[in-house]
Scaffold this motif. Structure first.
Motif, PDB file in Angstrom:
ATOM      1  N   ILE A  88       0.854  -1.194   0.000  1.00  0.00           N
ATOM      2  CA  ILE A  88       0.000   0.000   0.000  1.00  0.00           C
ATOM      3  C   ILE A  88       0.882   1.234   0.000  1.00  0.00           C
ATOM      4  CG2 ILE A  88      -1.691   1.343   1.309  1.00  0.00           C
ATOM      5  CD1 ILE A  88      -2.621  -1.266   2.564  1.00  0.00           C
ATOM      6  N   MET A  89       0.478   2.220  -0.788  1.00  0.00           N
ATOM      7  CA  MET A  89       1.125   3.521  -0.746  1.00  0.00           C
ATOM      8  C   MET A  89       0.017   4.535  -0.528  1.00  0.00           C
ATOM      9  SD  MET A  89       3.608   5.372  -3.516  1.00  0.00           S
ATOM     10  CE  MET A  89       4.982   4.288  -3.246  1.00  0.00           C
ATOM     11  N   ARG A  90      -0.008   5.137   0.632  1.00  0.00           N
ATOM     12  CA  ARG A  90      -1.027   6.138   0.953  1.00  0.00           C
ATOM     13  C   ARG A  90      -0.403   7.513   0.889  1.00  0.00           C
ATOM     14  NH1 ARG A  90      -4.600   3.425   5.727  1.00  0.00           N
ATOM     15  NH2 ARG A  90      -4.486   1.365   4.817  1.00  0.00           N
ATOM     16  N   GLY A 109      -3.588   8.206  -8.792  1.00  0.00           N
ATOM     17  CA  GLY A 109      -4.954   8.632  -8.525  1.00  0.00           C
ATOM     18  C   GLY A 109      -5.136  10.094  -8.870  1.00  0.00           C
ATOM     19  N   ARG A 110      -6.390  10.487  -8.845  1.00  0.00           N
ATOM     20  CA  ARG A 110      -6.716  11.890  -9.087  1.00  0.00           C
ATOM     21  C   ARG A 110      -7.927  12.260  -8.273  1.00  0.00           C
ATOM     22  NH1 ARG A 110      -8.078  12.666 -15.305  1.00  0.00           N
ATOM     23  NH2 ARG A 110      -6.214  11.432 -15.576  1.00  0.00           N
ATOM     24  N   SER A 111      -8.064  13.534  -8.025  1.00  0.00           N
ATOM     25  CA  SER A 111      -9.205  14.045  -7.277  1.00  0.00           C
ATOM     26  C   SER A 111      -9.663  15.333  -7.945  1.00  0.00           C
ATOM     27  CB  SER A 111      -8.795  14.327  -5.827  1.00  0.00           C
ATOM     28  OG  SER A 111      -9.871  14.874  -5.105  1.00  0.00           O
ATOM     29  N   VAL A 134      -6.677  15.914   1.052  1.00  0.00           N
ATOM     30  CA  VAL A 134      -7.317  14.793   0.356  1.00  0.00           C
ATOM     31  C   VAL A 134      -6.414  13.590   0.561  1.00  0.00           C
ATOM     32  CG1 VAL A 134      -8.136  13.903  -1.847  1.00  0.00           C
ATOM     33  CG2 VAL A 134      -8.308  16.352  -1.356  1.00  0.00           C
ATOM     34  N   GLN A 135      -6.958  12.523   1.134  1.00  0.00           N
ATOM     35  CA  GLN A 135      -6.192  11.295   1.358  1.00  0.00           C
ATOM     36  C   GLN A 135      -6.592  10.258   0.341  1.00  0.00           C
ATOM     37  OE1 GLN A 135      -6.841  10.202   5.428  1.00  0.00           O
ATOM     38  NE2 GLN A 135      -5.277  11.619   6.146  1.00  0.00           N
ATOM     39  N   MET A 136      -5.623   9.534  -0.146  1.00  0.00           N
ATOM     40  CA  MET A 136      -5.872   8.472  -1.125  1.00  0.00           C
ATOM     41  C   MET A 136      -5.125   7.237  -0.668  1.00  0.00           C
ATOM     42  SD  MET A 136      -5.469  10.580  -4.637  1.00  0.00           S
ATOM     43  CE  MET A 136      -6.810  10.024  -5.645  1.00  0.00           C
TER      44      MET A 136
END
Length: 136
Positions: A88-90, A109-111, A134-136
């Motif tokens: 996992i990479m958060r 990712g994108r937001s 914003v957390q992903m």
């Protein structure tokens, strides 16, 4: 050891690397990190988000970054991951608008951005009056 480049559109990122539910390492890109930036309103050179990209982009810490001159701004920072493997990479990005995060040329990712290709004219789907995390 892996070198990693990121695009974000503003700018605190923390990575947590996990495997089997245990935190293996944490790398933080913080206020002292030097960022390469491209904010003149023109498209960056192809491959800008890959580890092999060589540029003459200026560098700055987040406190001294110039204002973007167009709708899009491109920021890259490099760091090394010292664990052999991770699951996992958060990451957390602080922004008012939209952003996309790339690691070694792959979109993580994108937001607040529509799906599909992005250009210097891509606009966020929404924008906050003040910065949000914003957390992903």
């Amino acid at each position: 050891k892996t070198s990693i480049l990121l695009l974000i559109v503003l700018l605190q990122v923390a990575f947590e690397l996990q495997r089997d539910g245990l935190v293996l390492s944490q790398t933080t890109i913080n206020a002292d990190t030097l960022w390469r930036y491209h904010v003149d309103g023109t498209a960056p050179a192809s491959g800008w988000n890959t580890p092999s990209f060589e540029s003459d982009w200026p560098t700055s810490t987040t406190a001294n970054l110039p204002a973007p001159q167009g709708k899009a701004a491109y920021y890259c920072a490099s760091f090394d991951v010292t664990v052999a493997s991770y699951a996992i990479m958060r990451h957390t990005v602080t922004t008012r608008g939209g952003f996309a995060v790339y690691v070694n040329g792959h979109e993580l990712g994108r937001s607040r951005l529509n799906p599909g290709d992005m250009t210097v004219d891509t606009e966020p789907t929404s924008e906050s009056p003040s910065a949000i995390n914003v957390q992903m």
